[in-house]
Design a protein around this motif. Structure first.
Motif, PDB file in Angstrom:
ATOM      1  N   UNK A 145       0.789  -1.226   0.000  1.00 32.67           N
ATOM      2  CA  UNK A 145       0.000   0.000   0.000  1.00 32.67           C
ATOM      3  C   UNK A 145       0.829   1.289   0.000  1.00 32.67           C
ATOM      4  N   UNK A 146       1.932   1.292   0.768  1.00 32.03           N
ATOM      5  CA  UNK A 146       2.630   2.555   0.930  1.00 32.03           C
ATOM      6  C   UNK A 146       3.610   2.844  -0.197  1.00 32.03           C
ATOM      7  N   UNK A 147       3.883   1.853  -1.028  1.00 32.27           N
ATOM      8  CA  UNK A 147       4.882   2.072  -2.070  1.00 32.27           C
ATOM      9  C   UNK A 147       4.276   2.512  -3.398  1.00 32.27           C
ATOM     10  N   UNK A 148       3.002   2.288  -3.523  1.00 34.58           N
ATOM     11  CA  UNK A 148       2.410   2.583  -4.816  1.00 34.58           C
ATOM     12  C   UNK A 148       1.856   3.999  -4.888  1.00 34.58           C
ATOM     13  N   UNK A 149       1.650   4.421  -6.103  1.00 36.75           N
ATOM     14  CA  UNK A 149       0.943   5.688  -6.293  1.00 36.75           C
ATOM     15  C   UNK A 149      -0.248   5.420  -7.182  1.00 36.75           C
ATOM     16  N   UNK A 150      -1.352   6.023  -6.805  1.00 35.81           N
ATOM     17  CA  UNK A 150      -2.571   5.801  -7.586  1.00 35.81           C
ATOM     18  C   UNK A 150      -2.927   7.109  -8.263  1.00 35.81           C
ATOM     19  N   UNK A 151      -3.222   7.038  -9.520  1.00 33.47           N
ATOM     20  CA  UNK A 151      -3.713   8.243 -10.180  1.00 33.47           C
ATOM     21  C   UNK A 151      -5.047   8.612  -9.576  1.00 33.47           C
ATOM     22  N   UNK A 152      -5.244   9.866  -9.245  1.00 32.52           N
ATOM     23  CA  UNK A 152      -6.566  10.225  -8.730  1.00 32.52           C
ATOM     24  C   UNK A 152      -7.591   9.837  -9.786  1.00 32.52           C
ATOM     25  N   UNK A 182      -7.501   3.811   3.548  1.00 30.20           N
ATOM     26  CA  UNK A 182      -7.563   3.894   2.078  1.00 30.20           C
ATOM     27  C   UNK A 182      -8.007   5.282   1.653  1.00 30.20           C
ATOM     28  N   UNK A 183      -8.950   5.817   2.399  1.00 28.90           N
ATOM     29  CA  UNK A 183      -9.427   7.164   2.067  1.00 28.90           C
ATOM     30  C   UNK A 183      -8.277   8.165   2.195  1.00 28.90           C
ATOM     31  N   UNK A 184      -7.490   7.990   3.256  1.00 27.68           N
ATOM     32  CA  UNK A 184      -6.364   8.914   3.470  1.00 27.68           C
ATOM     33  C   UNK A 184      -5.345   8.816   2.334  1.00 27.68           C
ATOM     34  N   UNK A 188      -4.395  11.870  -0.178  1.00 32.96           N
ATOM     35  CA  UNK A 188      -3.024  12.367  -0.363  1.00 32.96           C
ATOM     36  C   UNK A 188      -2.654  12.403  -1.839  1.00 32.96           C
ATOM     37  N   UNK A 189      -3.080  11.348  -2.564  1.00 31.88           N
ATOM     38  CA  UNK A 189      -2.807  11.309  -4.012  1.00 31.88           C
ATOM     39  C   UNK A 189      -3.536  12.441  -4.727  1.00 31.88           C
ATOM     40  N   UNK A 190      -4.759  12.642  -4.307  1.00 24.83           N
ATOM     41  CA  UNK A 190      -5.575  13.675  -4.956  1.00 24.83           C
ATOM     42  C   UNK A 190      -4.942  15.049  -4.757  1.00 24.83           C
ATOM     43  N   UNK A 191      -4.567  15.356  -3.497  1.00 27.07           N
ATOM     44  CA  UNK A 191      -3.929  16.645  -3.202  1.00 27.07           C
ATOM     45  C   UNK A 191      -2.634  16.785  -4.002  1.00 27.07           C
ATOM     46  N   UNK A 192      -1.856  15.705  -4.070  1.00 28.81           N
ATOM     47  CA  UNK A 192      -0.571  15.769  -4.776  1.00 28.81           C
ATOM     48  C   UNK A 192      -0.791  16.035  -6.266  1.00 28.81           C
ATOM     49  N   UNK A 193      -1.796  15.359  -6.824  1.00 28.44           N
ATOM     50  CA  UNK A 193      -2.101  15.544  -8.251  1.00 28.44           C
ATOM     51  C   UNK A 193      -2.473  17.005  -8.532  1.00 28.44           C
ATOM     52  N   UNK A 225      -7.890  18.807   6.851  1.00 30.14           N
ATOM     53  CA  UNK A 225      -7.657  20.236   7.094  1.00 30.14           C
ATOM     54  C   UNK A 225      -6.180  20.579   6.998  1.00 30.14           C
ATOM     55  N   UNK A 226      -5.335  19.681   7.495  1.00 30.43           N
ATOM     56  CA  UNK A 226      -3.905  19.989   7.505  1.00 30.43           C
ATOM     57  C   UNK A 226      -3.310  19.955   6.098  1.00 30.43           C
ATOM     58  N   UNK A 227      -3.988  19.248   5.184  1.00 34.70           N
ATOM     59  CA  UNK A 227      -3.496  19.185   3.803  1.00 34.70           C
ATOM     60  C   UNK A 227      -3.932  20.391   2.988  1.00 34.70           C
ATOM     61  N   UNK A 228      -4.975  21.057   3.443  1.00 33.29           N
ATOM     62  CA  UNK A 228      -5.513  22.137   2.620  1.00 33.29           C
ATOM     63  C   UNK A 228      -4.786  23.447   2.893  1.00 33.29           C
ATOM     64  N   UNK A 229      -4.780  24.324   1.892  1.00 24.96           N
ATOM     65  CA  UNK A 229      -4.131  25.630   2.040  1.00 24.96           C
ATOM     66  C   UNK A 229      -5.085  26.655   2.615  1.00 24.96           C
ATOM     67  N   UNK A 230      -6.367  26.396   2.450  1.00 25.13           N
ATOM     68  CA  UNK A 230      -7.334  27.391   2.900  1.00 25.13           C
ATOM     69  C   UNK A 230      -8.628  26.751   3.355  1.00 25.13           C
ATOM     70  N   UNK A 231      -9.354  27.493   4.194  1.00 21.42           N
ATOM     71  CA  UNK A 231     -10.686  27.035   4.609  1.00 21.42           C
ATOM     72  C   UNK A 231     -11.631  28.234   4.554  1.00 21.42           C
ATOM     73  N   UNK A 232     -12.744  28.062   3.847  1.00 26.66           N
ATOM     74  CA  UNK A 232     -13.821  29.059   3.869  1.00 26.66           C
ATOM     75  C   UNK A 232     -15.012  28.362   4.512  1.00 26.66           C
TER      76      UNK A 232
END
Ligand SMILES: Nc1ncnc2c1ncn2[C@@H]1O[C@H](COP(=O)(O)OP(=O)(O)OP(=O)(O)O)[C@@H](O)[C@H]1O
Ligand SMILES: [Mg+2]
Length: 292
Positions: A145-152, A182-184, A188-193, A225-232
């Motif tokens: 699980x930790x070695x792979x990368x999944x395309x969002x 799995x959601x996390x 993380x992949x989504x944010x990175x993409x 929240x910690x991954x995001x740059x902003x919160x409205x």
């Protein structure tokens, strides 16, 4: 009309070297140090930011609020504002069907059909359970699980947006219920993409109560929240005299200074959202109020 022949990228496993897009020079207001800012175009909103710069380009912004607080309309209004400036917007809905969302836009007299014709707007509905199932299948196939990368999953291949809305993270999270790790990984992949492709994005999150106003703030499940740059944050306001209103605040925005206050906004028939930056929710003005 959405192009029916549009290819939708299915998620697949691959070891990926993230390349920064060459063509991602964003048009926008340039600050002196070279940072670029995006104007939402929502009357009264960009004014909340220092020198009216708006949101830093490329930011991931959580749009939080309770049911019916205006999250979807706020994000559609931003897409309208950006399409008007010639930017490309992708609205990824895990809740309402495409036609209904486009209906909201038409109702506000936003030129949804013109934007689609010009290739500036794409509104697409996805099934959150599909996302969850494919991530699960991919992870169990890889067994590392930790070695792979999944395309969002499910970004259209033939559309490169400047701005993406995901409506909503809460819907995706509930499809991962019982599989939070799995959601996390997926998040993380989504944010990175989104970060690597410099796509400014609004991520809608439904919160049962305004999570940030009490002393007991606790992030449930989706620790994003910690991954995001902003919160409205969008609020339903109940005044003690029986009145009701909508309000919003910018709670956090990395790389921008902004006014720290909760202000009223209105959703107006045939028009859209208008924020009143001078109408601060205050106990002095009314007898009192509750935010929900
Ligand atoms: N066409 C319209 N004209 C005027 N007001 C509208 C219109 N459409 C929606 N609204 C108002 O906007 C409010 C917010 O709607 P919206 O769908 O953006 O909420 P939401 O926060 O996305 O809700 P949910 O959590 O259910 O997805 C509605 O409750 C309604 O009062
Ligand atoms: Mg909504």
């Amino acid at each position: 009309m959405v192009n029916k022949k549009e290819k939708v990228k299915k998620s697949h496993l691959k070891i990926k070297v993230h390349k920064k897009k060459e063509s991602s020079k964003k048009k926008g207001k340039l600050k002196q140090d070279g940072e670029v800012y995006l104007h939402t175009g929502i009357p009264g909103f960009d004014i909340l930011f220092d020198k009216h710069y708006g949101i830093p380009s490329g930011a991931s912004v959580l749009i939080e609020g309770g049911p019916g607080s205006g999250k979807t309309i706020f994000c559609l209004a931003t897409a309208d504002g950006l399409c008007k400036q010639g930017k490309k917007c992708l609205y990824m809905s895990f809740e309402e069907p495409e036609e209904r969302l486009m209906g909201h836009m038409r109702h506000f007299k936003w030129d949804v059909d013109g934007y689609i014709k010009k290739g500036l707007l794409r509104v697409k509905r996805f099934d959150a359970l599909d996302v969850s199932r494919s991530v699960e299948a991919l992870l169990s196939a890889a067994k590392k699980e930790l070695l792979i990368e999944i395309d969002p999953v499910l970004f259209p291949e033939d559309f490169t947006p400047d701005f993406v809305v995901i409506d909503s993270l809460s819907s995706i999270a509930s499809a991962f219920s019982g599989h939070e790790s799995r959601f996390r990984i997926y998040m993380e992949q989504l944010f990175r993409y989104l970060e690597n492709n410099k796509i400014t994005n609004f991520l809608i999150r439904e919160v049962a109560t305004p999570s940030h106003i009490g002393a007991t703030y606790k992030e449930e499940g989706e620790a994003v929240s910690f991954l995001s740059d902003g919160i409205v944050v969008l609020y339903n306001v109940i005044y003690e005299n029986g009145g009701r209103a909508c309000a919003l605040e910018v709670l956090k925005m990395r790389g921008a200074s902004f006014e720290k206050k909760i202000v009223e906004f209105k959703i107006i028939n045939n028009k859209g959202i208008e924020v009143n930056p001078n109408k601060v929710i205050s106990k002095d003005r009314q007898k009192g109020f509750v935010l929900t």
